[in-house]
Design a protein around this motif. Structure first.
Motif, PDB file in Angstrom:
ATOM      1  N   ALA A 166      94.224 -11.527 -21.162  1.00  9.53           N
ATOM      2  CA  ALA A 166      94.531 -12.541 -22.181  1.00  9.53           C
ATOM      3  C   ALA A 166      94.318 -11.969 -23.583  1.00  9.53           C
ATOM      4  CB  ALA A 166      93.648 -13.762 -21.978  1.00  9.53           C
ATOM      5  N   GLU A 167      95.132 -12.421 -24.519  1.00  8.34           N
ATOM      6  CA  GLU A 167      95.057 -11.968 -25.898  1.00  8.34           C
ATOM      7  C   GLU A 167      93.736 -12.426 -26.531  1.00  8.34           C
ATOM      8  OE1 GLU A 167      98.205 -12.063 -29.548  1.00  8.34           O
ATOM      9  OE2 GLU A 167      97.700 -13.984 -28.636  1.00  8.34           O
ATOM     10  N   SER A 168      93.130 -11.533 -27.321  1.00  9.31           N
ATOM     11  CA  SER A 168      91.889 -11.871 -28.013  1.00  9.31           C
ATOM     12  C   SER A 168      92.201 -12.700 -29.255  1.00  9.31           C
ATOM     13  CB  SER A 168      91.160 -10.588 -28.411  1.00  9.31           C
ATOM     14  OG  SER A 168      89.967 -10.887 -29.105  1.00  9.31           O
ATOM     15  N   ILE A 169      91.452 -13.792 -29.441  1.00  7.17           N
ATOM     16  CA  ILE A 169      91.716 -14.749 -30.516  1.00  7.17           C
ATOM     17  C   ILE A 169      90.516 -14.849 -31.465  1.00  7.17           C
ATOM     18  CG2 ILE A 169      92.138 -17.196 -31.028  1.00  7.17           C
ATOM     19  CD1 ILE A 169      94.554 -15.788 -29.890  1.00  7.17           C
ATOM     20  N   VAL A 170      90.802 -14.961 -32.758  1.00  6.15           N
ATOM     21  CA  VAL A 170      89.773 -15.183 -33.771  1.00  6.15           C
ATOM     22  C   VAL A 170      90.008 -16.567 -34.389  1.00  6.15           C
ATOM     23  CG1 VAL A 170      88.872 -14.457 -36.022  1.00  6.15           C
ATOM     24  CG2 VAL A 170      89.459 -12.746 -34.292  1.00  6.15           C
ATOM     25  N   VAL A 171      88.927 -17.336 -34.559  1.00  9.32           N
ATOM     26  CA  VAL A 171      89.032 -18.715 -35.056  1.00  9.32           C
ATOM     27  C   VAL A 171      88.490 -18.791 -36.480  1.00  9.32           C
ATOM     28  CG1 VAL A 171      88.329 -21.114 -34.692  1.00  9.32           C
ATOM     29  CG2 VAL A 171      88.779 -19.630 -32.726  1.00  9.32           C
ATOM     30  N   ARG A 172      89.210 -19.497 -37.345  1.00  6.05           N
ATOM     31  CA  ARG A 172      88.755 -19.751 -38.712  1.00  6.05           C
ATOM     32  C   ARG A 172      88.687 -21.264 -38.947  1.00  6.05           C
ATOM     33  NH1 ARG A 172      87.105 -15.433 -38.453  1.00  6.05           N
ATOM     34  NH2 ARG A 172      87.782 -13.521 -39.528  1.00  6.05           N
ATOM     35  N   ARG A 173      87.519 -21.776 -39.376  1.00  4.87           N
ATOM     36  CA  ARG A 173      87.344 -23.199 -39.637  1.00  4.87           C
ATOM     37  C   ARG A 173      87.840 -23.526 -41.065  1.00  4.87           C
ATOM     38  NH1 ARG A 173      84.054 -27.120 -37.528  1.00  4.87           N
ATOM     39  NH2 ARG A 173      84.748 -26.113 -35.578  1.00  4.87           N
ATOM     40  N   VAL A 174      88.722 -24.513 -41.163  1.00  2.00           N
ATOM     41  CA  VAL A 174      89.325 -24.906 -42.431  1.00  2.00           C
ATOM     42  C   VAL A 174      89.091 -26.405 -42.644  1.00  2.00           C
ATOM     43  CG1 VAL A 174      91.480 -25.086 -43.747  1.00  2.00           C
ATOM     44  CG2 VAL A 174      91.097 -23.112 -42.242  1.00  2.00           C
ATOM     45  N   THR A 175      88.795 -26.793 -43.870  1.00  2.00           N
ATOM     46  CA  THR A 175      88.648 -28.220 -44.199  1.00  2.00           C
ATOM     47  C   THR A 175      89.403 -28.517 -45.490  1.00  2.00           C
ATOM     48  OG1 THR A 175      86.667 -28.018 -45.581  1.00  2.00           O
ATOM     49  CG2 THR A 175      86.334 -28.216 -43.208  1.00  2.00           C
ATOM     50  N   PHE A 176      89.837 -29.757 -45.630  1.00  2.00           N
ATOM     51  CA  PHE A 176      90.378 -30.226 -46.899  1.00  2.00           C
ATOM     52  C   PHE A 176      90.211 -31.735 -46.986  1.00  2.00           C
ATOM     53  CE2 PHE A 176      94.130 -30.324 -44.110  1.00  2.00           C
ATOM     54  CZ  PHE A 176      94.592 -31.614 -44.313  1.00  2.00           C
ATOM     55  N   SER A 203      89.586 -29.026 -52.873  1.00  2.00           N
ATOM     56  CA  SER A 203      88.645 -29.281 -51.781  1.00  2.00           C
ATOM     57  C   SER A 203      88.823 -28.317 -50.612  1.00  2.00           C
ATOM     58  CB  SER A 203      88.834 -30.713 -51.264  1.00  2.00           C
ATOM     59  OG  SER A 203      90.063 -30.848 -50.564  1.00  2.00           O
ATOM     60  N   VAL A 204      89.854 -27.467 -50.658  1.00  2.00           N
ATOM     61  CA  VAL A 204      90.149 -26.581 -49.521  1.00  2.00           C
ATOM     62  C   VAL A 204      89.024 -25.566 -49.339  1.00  2.00           C
ATOM     63  CG1 VAL A 204      91.707 -24.800 -48.644  1.00  2.00           C
ATOM     64  CG2 VAL A 204      92.646 -26.842 -49.739  1.00  2.00           C
ATOM     65  N   THR A 205      88.480 -25.477 -48.117  1.00  6.31           N
ATOM     66  CA  THR A 205      87.493 -24.451 -47.791  1.00  6.31           C
ATOM     67  C   THR A 205      87.903 -23.734 -46.521  1.00  6.31           C
ATOM     68  OG1 THR A 205      86.064 -25.853 -46.406  1.00  6.31           O
ATOM     69  CG2 THR A 205      85.659 -25.883 -48.775  1.00  6.31           C
ATOM     70  N   VAL A 206      87.610 -22.452 -46.459  1.00  4.32           N
ATOM     71  CA  VAL A 206      87.853 -21.633 -45.272  1.00  4.32           C
ATOM     72  C   VAL A 206      86.550 -20.935 -44.918  1.00  4.32           C
ATOM     73  CG1 VAL A 206      89.248 -19.812 -44.232  1.00  4.32           C
ATOM     74  CG2 VAL A 206      90.253 -21.264 -46.013  1.00  4.32           C
ATOM     75  N   GLU A 207      86.031 -21.242 -43.732  1.00  2.29           N
ATOM     76  CA  GLU A 207      84.736 -20.694 -43.309  1.00  2.29           C
ATOM     77  C   GLU A 207      83.658 -20.979 -44.360  1.00  2.29           C
ATOM     78  OE1 GLU A 207      83.891 -18.766 -40.218  1.00  2.29           O
ATOM     79  OE2 GLU A 207      85.533 -20.174 -39.852  1.00  2.29           O
ATOM     80  N   GLY A 208      83.700 -22.185 -44.970  1.00  5.47           N
ATOM     81  CA  GLY A 208      82.696 -22.581 -45.926  1.00  5.47           C
ATOM     82  C   GLY A 208      82.932 -22.099 -47.344  1.00  5.47           C
ATOM     83  N   LEU A 209      83.942 -21.190 -47.529  1.00  6.59           N
ATOM     84  CA  LEU A 209      84.250 -20.687 -48.862  1.00  6.59           C
ATOM     85  C   LEU A 209      85.291 -21.574 -49.511  1.00  6.59           C
ATOM     86  CD1 LEU A 209      84.291 -18.503 -51.134  1.00  6.59           C
ATOM     87  CD2 LEU A 209      86.081 -17.352 -49.811  1.00  6.59           C
ATOM     88  N   GLN A 210      84.973 -22.157 -50.665  1.00  4.35           N
ATOM     89  CA  GLN A 210      85.924 -22.985 -51.388  1.00  4.35           C
ATOM     90  C   GLN A 210      86.807 -22.084 -52.219  1.00  4.35           C
ATOM     91  OE1 GLN A 210      84.238 -25.953 -53.965  1.00  4.35           O
ATOM     92  NE2 GLN A 210      86.014 -27.280 -53.751  1.00  4.35           N
ATOM     93  N   TRP A 211      88.114 -22.164 -51.909  1.00  5.38           N
ATOM     94  CA  TRP A 211      89.029 -21.251 -52.592  1.00  5.38           C
ATOM     95  C   TRP A 211      90.002 -22.038 -53.446  1.00  5.38           C
ATOM     96  CZ3 TRP A 211      89.416 -16.902 -54.667  1.00  5.38           C
ATOM     97  CH2 TRP A 211      90.650 -16.375 -55.042  1.00  5.38           C
TER      98      TRP A 211
END
Length: 343
Positions: free
Chosen positions: A201-211, A304-312
């Motif tokens: 199976a393909e290896s997957i990386v997850v990124r948590r995003v919020t807005f 308000s957009v954050t990726v892995e807790g970083l507000q960009w």
């Protein structure tokens, strides 16, 4: 001579009536009318079942449109839609027929999301299933032949559906299975022995995003992932955002809604990427920020957009530039002091 048998994805086939007038264009799979309605249905089914089953679900496809001929809905559009699940899933772990059927019924009755498709809720029925407990008043339900989609003219045999009835899609009806990580397998069979080859199976990386969606009213049923409100909002966010990320990153695999929280409505979701080529947090955030002005069925507050807790946002970029500038000035002072007062 050895025979080769391809492992078939477990597939549920639905018959459903749409509140729309049938016309002869829907008989032609190359017509604009066919393609537009096909796309709407695929987007809708993909959104509903991805939100409900995640990686277990792999894709949907349209088999056939036809005119209804009986009852009060005569002259409307009847459609057969296939819903595929991961081919490596054991039959006993697949959802029951009633569960798969009920999800669409609940969406048809309760959803306020506008996909420009209206179902007759009491017309929804499964006519083919990988499960062994499909019960009908007749011994079997014949499926209609579809030369372009590769659906064979056969009668459902509940005990053998998963291994002998194959839906090989093609032509205008073609639907590439979801890019979610799956395990492909082929089975070589002969009278003497059976050999199975399985790829990793393909290896997957997850990124948590919020807005945050400003001006939208949070309701407590959004806290319950099994509620219609949660599923409906998760479905239209997923169906809206995934095309942007598919276009931006070839490594993008899927979006899964994790939770909603108050203030106005905060969306928390996981984005999955193939590990061989994962975009950085800034690139992920920028896709959302660029997409925000084009989205109409919900809003994204870009600050308000954050990726892995970083507000960009532009504010972060400004702070980074200021820190860099100050560092350069301090470094310049240090070098000057060393020249004035050598050791």
């Amino acid at each position: 001579m050895a025979l080769t048998s391809k492992v078939v994805s477990p597939t549920y086939v639905f018959s459903i009536v749409l509140k729309d007038c049938f016309d002869d264009e829907l008989k032609d799979k190359n017509s604009d009318r066919f393609k537009i309605l096909q796309t709407k249905l695929i987007d809708l089914y993909d959104a509903i079942y991805s939100a409900e089953f995640g990686c277990l679900f792999t894709g949907s496809f349209v088999i056939e449109f036809r005119s209804t001929v009986n009852g009060t809905q005569s002259g409307n559009i009847e459609v057969e839609v296939g819903v595929e699940f991961n081919k490596t899933t054991p039959i006993k772990e697949l959802p029951e027929n009633k569960v798969v059927e009920e999800i669409v019924k609940q969406f048809a009755v309760n959803s306020t999301v506008n996909f420009n498709v209206t179902f007759v809720s009491d017309s929804i029925a499964i006519i083919k299933t990988p499960k062994a407990n499909l019960t009908r008043t007749s011994p079997g339900i014949p499926t209609r032949a579809d030369a372009n989609s590769g659906v064979s003219n056969s009668t459902v045999n509940p005990a053998a559906t998963n291994t002998t009835n194959q839906l090989a899609r093609g032509g205008a009806n073609a639907r590439t299975p979801s890019k979610l990580a799956t395990t492909a397998a082929t089975t070589q069979t002969s009278t003497a022995a059976t050999t199975t080859t399985t790829t990793t199976a393909e290896s997957i990386v997850v990124r948590r995003v919020t807005f945050k969606s400003l001006g939208e009213t949070f309701t407590t049923d959004l806290l319950d992932a099994s509620s219609t409100a949660f599923k409906s909002r998760a479905a239209f966010i997923k169906s809206t955002l995934e095309p942007y990320f598919e276009g931006a990153f070839s490594s993008f695999r899927s979006l899964t809604m994790i939770s909603f929280s108050n203030g106005s409505i905060i969306s928390n979701m996981d984005f999955r990427f193939a590990s061989a080529s994962v975009p950085d947090n800034i690139q992920i955030g920028n896709v959302l920020i660029r997409a925000a002005p084009n989205i109409t069925n919900f809003n994204i507050e870009t600050r308000s957009v954050t990726v892995e807790g970083l507000q960009w946002n532009s504010g972060v970029a400004h702070k980074i530039s200021l820190i860099t500038a100050v560092s350069m000035v301090l470094f310049s002072w240090l070098m000057s002091s060393q020249q004035l007062f050598p050791c």
